[in-house]
Design a protein around this motif. Sequence first.
Motif, PDB file in Angstrom:
ATOM      1  N   ASP A   1      46.053  28.751  39.081  1.00  0.00           N
ATOM      2  CA  ASP A   1      45.909  30.065  38.459  1.00  0.00           C
ATOM      3  C   ASP A   1      46.811  30.233  37.240  1.00  0.00           C
ATOM      4  OD1 ASP A   1      44.193  32.163  38.821  1.00  0.00           O
ATOM      5  OD2 ASP A   1      45.309  33.136  40.419  1.00  0.00           O
ATOM      6  N   ARG A   2      48.020  29.695  37.315  1.00  0.00           N
ATOM      7  CA  ARG A   2      48.992  29.891  36.231  1.00  0.00           C
ATOM      8  C   ARG A   2      48.761  28.942  35.044  1.00  0.00           C
ATOM      9  NH1 ARG A   2      53.935  28.819  39.433  1.00  0.00           N
ATOM     10  NH2 ARG A   2      52.410  28.191  41.026  1.00  0.00           N
TER      11      ARG A   2
ATOM     12  N   CYS B   1      44.786  30.996  33.859  1.00  0.00           N
ATOM     13  CA  CYS B   1      44.922  32.293  33.179  1.00  0.00           C
ATOM     14  C   CYS B   1      45.405  32.147  31.738  1.00  0.00           C
ATOM     15  CB  CYS B   1      45.847  33.212  33.980  1.00  0.00           C
ATOM     16  SG  CYS B   1      45.136  33.755  35.548  1.00  0.00           S
TER      17      CYS B   1
ATOM     18  N   PHE C   1      52.384  38.113  35.387  1.00  0.00           N
ATOM     19  CA  PHE C   1      51.089  37.827  35.998  1.00  0.00           C
ATOM     20  C   PHE C   1      51.229  36.788  37.103  1.00  0.00           C
ATOM     21  CE2 PHE C   1      51.335  34.552  32.756  1.00  0.00           C
ATOM     22  CZ  PHE C   1      50.629  33.463  33.251  1.00  0.00           C
ATOM     23  N   ASP C   2      50.280  36.845  38.029  1.00  0.00           N
ATOM     24  CA  ASP C   2      50.201  35.934  39.166  1.00  0.00           C
ATOM     25  C   ASP C   2      51.468  35.936  40.022  1.00  0.00           C
ATOM     26  OD1 ASP C   2      48.349  34.230  40.521  1.00  0.00           O
ATOM     27  OD2 ASP C   2      49.657  32.542  40.069  1.00  0.00           O
TER      28      ASP C   2
ATOM     29  N   TRP D   1      48.206  42.236  37.018  1.00  0.00           N
ATOM     30  CA  TRP D   1      47.484  40.980  36.800  1.00  0.00           C
ATOM     31  C   TRP D   1      47.844  39.991  37.913  1.00  0.00           C
ATOM     32  CZ3 TRP D   1      43.781  41.614  33.426  1.00  0.00           C
ATOM     33  CH2 TRP D   1      43.955  42.490  32.348  1.00  0.00           C
TER      34      TRP D   1
ATOM     35  N   THR E   1      43.928  35.635  40.374  1.00  0.00           N
ATOM     36  CA  THR E   1      44.285  36.297  39.120  1.00  0.00           C
ATOM     37  C   THR E   1      43.280  35.985  38.019  1.00  0.00           C
ATOM     38  OG1 THR E   1      46.599  36.082  39.779  1.00  0.00           O
ATOM     39  CG2 THR E   1      46.173  36.715  37.506  1.00  0.00           C
ATOM     40  N   PHE E   2      42.762  34.771  37.992  1.00  0.00           N
ATOM     41  CA  PHE E   2      41.753  34.404  36.997  1.00  0.00           C
ATOM     42  C   PHE E   2      40.531  35.303  37.131  1.00  0.00           C
ATOM     43  CE2 PHE E   2      38.265  31.864  35.272  1.00  0.00           C
ATOM     44  CZ  PHE E   2      38.809  31.379  34.098  1.00  0.00           C
TER      45      PHE E   2
ATOM     46  N   MET F   1      41.313  38.714  35.637  1.00  0.00           N
ATOM     47  CA  MET F   1      41.338  38.734  34.176  1.00  0.00           C
ATOM     48  C   MET F   1      39.938  38.673  33.589  1.00  0.00           C
ATOM     49  SD  MET F   1      44.666  36.588  32.943  1.00  0.00           S
ATOM     50  CE  MET F   1      46.317  37.251  33.224  1.00  0.00           C
TER      51      MET F   1
END
Length: 271
Positions: A130-131, A134, A168-169, A175, A183-184, A187
């Motif tokens: 995810d990190r 995103c 985020f995340d 987010w 999280t993706f 977004m």
Amino acid sequence: MPSFLEISPDKLSRLIGTPGAPCIVDVRTEEDFALDPRLIPGSIRRDHAEVASWADSMNAATVVVVCQKGSKLSHGVAAYLRHAGIDAESLEGGFEAWIAGGAAVPSEKLPRRDAEGRTAWVTRARPKIDRIACPWLIRRFVDPNAVFLFVPAPEVIAVGERFGAVSFDIEDVFWSHRGELCTFDVMVEEFGLASEPLLRLAQIVRAADTARLDLAPEAPGLLAASLGLSRMFSDDLEQLEAGMLLYDAFFRWCRDATEETHNWPTPKKRA
């Protein structure tokens, strides 16, 4: 049919999200922008009246200029950019033509920009799926110049507050994961980017990120590649740059190649 000084919305749509996408400059007047404060994915706002002051600072090989209807403002700015040595075109039909069939990012969802016009984001160090996914989405569809800060997990919120970066995340921020969505997914939805290719990619990311590999047959491959990258790089930013290519490839498969199969070697007779 666009002139040689214009690009059609369909052609621009095929370029957005790819590494070779042009810089998109929105020069709509404040009055027009207020009527529909959304942006073509990846675009930045500039004042057409100030083009002489910012033209030389454009760090882009190609630019597409967008005004409301694709007339005097975009053509004038594009001509000024060409005078500055930049390959610039006007979007045929302007924002009105784009919005008739293209995705648009709500401007209120965008973080404030820093002194250099970039959005800044912060998350936990040692990214896996995810990190990386995103930041890829943000750079390809929201802000090509976005800054990403990777810090120890306990410091994410504080770093965000002190340095004006959006967290985020991590838990308890806007987010982040929501229910079964990663999280993706969030977004893609919040930024108004829910096209068929990105929704297909989101399912693969969600399956790999949440250990539900049965959701998409491609998920084990993404998981394996992501874990491999995390072992190859000790520097998170170097890993992000390598991961950009990985997600570029997955996106193009989702958009253009899902029906294609590998057909060699061919089955032998009486095998």
